[in-house]
Design a protein around this motif. Sequence first.
Motif, short mmCIF file in Angstrom:
data_model
loop_
_atom_site.label_atom_id
_atom_site.label_comp_id
_atom_site.label_asym_id
_atom_site.label_seq_id
_atom_site.Cartn_x
_atom_site.Cartn_y
_atom_site.Cartn_z
N HIS A 91 55.82 44.34 21.24
CA HIS A 91 56.89 43.66 22.00
C HIS A 91 56.21 42.80 23.04
CE1 HIS A 91 55.91 47.17 24.44
NE2 HIS A 91 56.24 46.42 25.48
N GLY A 92 56.95 41.85 23.58
CA GLY A 92 56.33 40.88 24.48
C GLY A 92 56.73 41.03 25.93
N HIS A 93 55.91 40.47 26.80
CA HIS A 93 56.23 40.37 28.22
C HIS A 93 55.88 38.99 28.73
CE1 HIS A 93 57.06 44.61 29.06
NE2 HIS A 93 56.05 44.90 28.25
N ASN A 94 56.62 38.57 29.76
CA ASN A 94 56.27 37.36 30.51
C ASN A 94 55.56 37.84 31.78
OD1 ASN A 94 57.67 35.50 28.78
ND2 ASN A 94 59.56 36.34 29.63
N TYR A 95 54.26 37.75 31.78
CA TYR A 95 53.49 38.27 32.91
C TYR A 95 53.35 37.21 34.00
CZ TYR A 95 51.95 42.12 29.93
OH TYR A 95 51.91 43.22 29.12
N ASP A 96 53.65 37.60 35.23
CA ASP A 96 53.35 36.75 36.38
C ASP A 96 52.12 37.32 37.07
OD1 ASP A 96 55.06 34.51 36.60
OD2 ASP A 96 56.73 35.88 36.98
N LEU A 97 51.18 36.45 37.31
CA LEU A 97 49.89 36.86 37.86
C LEU A 97 49.66 36.18 39.21
CD1 LEU A 97 46.96 38.03 37.52
CD2 LEU A 97 46.42 35.93 36.28
N LYS A 98 49.33 36.98 40.22
CA LYS A 98 48.98 36.43 41.53
C LYS A 98 47.53 36.81 41.82
CE LYS A 98 53.61 36.23 42.38
NZ LYS A 98 54.35 35.01 42.12
N VAL A 99 46.72 35.81 41.96
CA VAL A 99 45.30 36.03 42.23
C VAL A 99 45.03 35.67 43.69
CG1 VAL A 99 42.95 35.30 41.65
CG2 VAL A 99 44.67 35.53 39.84
N LYS A 100 44.64 36.68 44.46
CA LYS A 100 44.39 36.47 45.90
C LYS A 100 42.90 36.47 46.17
CE LYS A 100 46.97 38.53 49.21
NZ LYS A 100 47.45 39.63 50.09
N VAL A 101 42.42 35.38 46.75
CA VAL A 101 41.00 35.29 47.12
C VAL A 101 40.93 35.27 48.64
CG1 VAL A 101 38.91 33.88 47.00
CG2 VAL A 101 40.42 34.03 45.01
N ILE A 102 40.13 36.16 49.19
CA ILE A 102 40.03 36.31 50.65
C ILE A 102 38.61 35.94 51.08
CG2 ILE A 102 40.22 37.95 52.58
CD1 ILE A 102 41.82 39.53 49.98
N GLY A 103 38.53 35.08 52.06
CA GLY A 103 37.21 34.70 52.55
C GLY A 103 37.32 33.88 53.82
N GLU A 104 36.16 33.52 54.34
CA GLU A 104 36.11 32.66 55.53
C GLU A 104 36.52 31.24 55.15
OE1 GLU A 104 35.16 33.29 58.74
OE2 GLU A 104 34.93 35.42 58.30
N CYS A 105 37.24 30.59 56.05
CA CYS A 105 37.53 29.16 55.87
C CYS A 105 36.24 28.37 56.03
CB CYS A 105 38.50 28.71 56.96
SG CYS A 105 40.16 28.54 56.40
N ASP A 106 35.91 27.57 55.05
CA ASP A 106 34.72 26.73 55.13
C ASP A 106 34.92 25.69 56.26
OD1 ASP A 106 32.29 25.58 53.11
OD2 ASP A 106 33.27 24.10 54.41
N PRO A 107 33.96 25.58 57.19
CA PRO A 107 34.16 24.66 58.32
C PRO A 107 34.24 23.19 57.88
CG PRO A 107 31.96 25.65 58.39
CD PRO A 107 32.71 26.33 57.29
N ASP A 108 33.60 22.85 56.79
CA ASP A 108 33.60 21.45 56.34
C ASP A 108 34.89 21.07 55.60
OD1 ASP A 108 31.05 20.98 57.39
OD2 ASP A 108 30.10 21.81 55.58
#
Length: 136
Positions: A41-58
Amino acid sequence: MNKTAIVRCEHFNAAHRLHNKIWSDTKNKEVFGKCNNPNYHGHNYDLKVKVIGECDPDTGYVIDTKILSDLIKEKVLDRFDHKNLNLDTEEFKDLNPTAENIAIVIYKLLKAELSSQFDLKIKLYETPRNYVEYPY
Ligand code: NI
């Protein structure tokens, strides 16, 4: 410290069957119910990818969203979208494709490609009411 999280939302469709090979058909049906349907059977998958890090100063970015979306497309969507997870993918040949296991597999696929300066969190919705998080 300017640690910030950026989240990329993606979507894929896939079929699966929840089944434990070492159990009888009766026990599989008892435990997994409709999700044990032999014809998948099928699913409609919603994916949230969270990347955490320092804001690059440039750039002011944690990570360029184009780089992140290309990475998710290459490593996750091209692999799983419109596939039968049990039959068409190496990852779930011997691993039950529950939302939990899918989230863990996605985490590992992406983590291997991301610089170690980033933390990564995966949220995977199998239905609008059910989602899993890894790491929690
Ligand atoms: Ni299912």
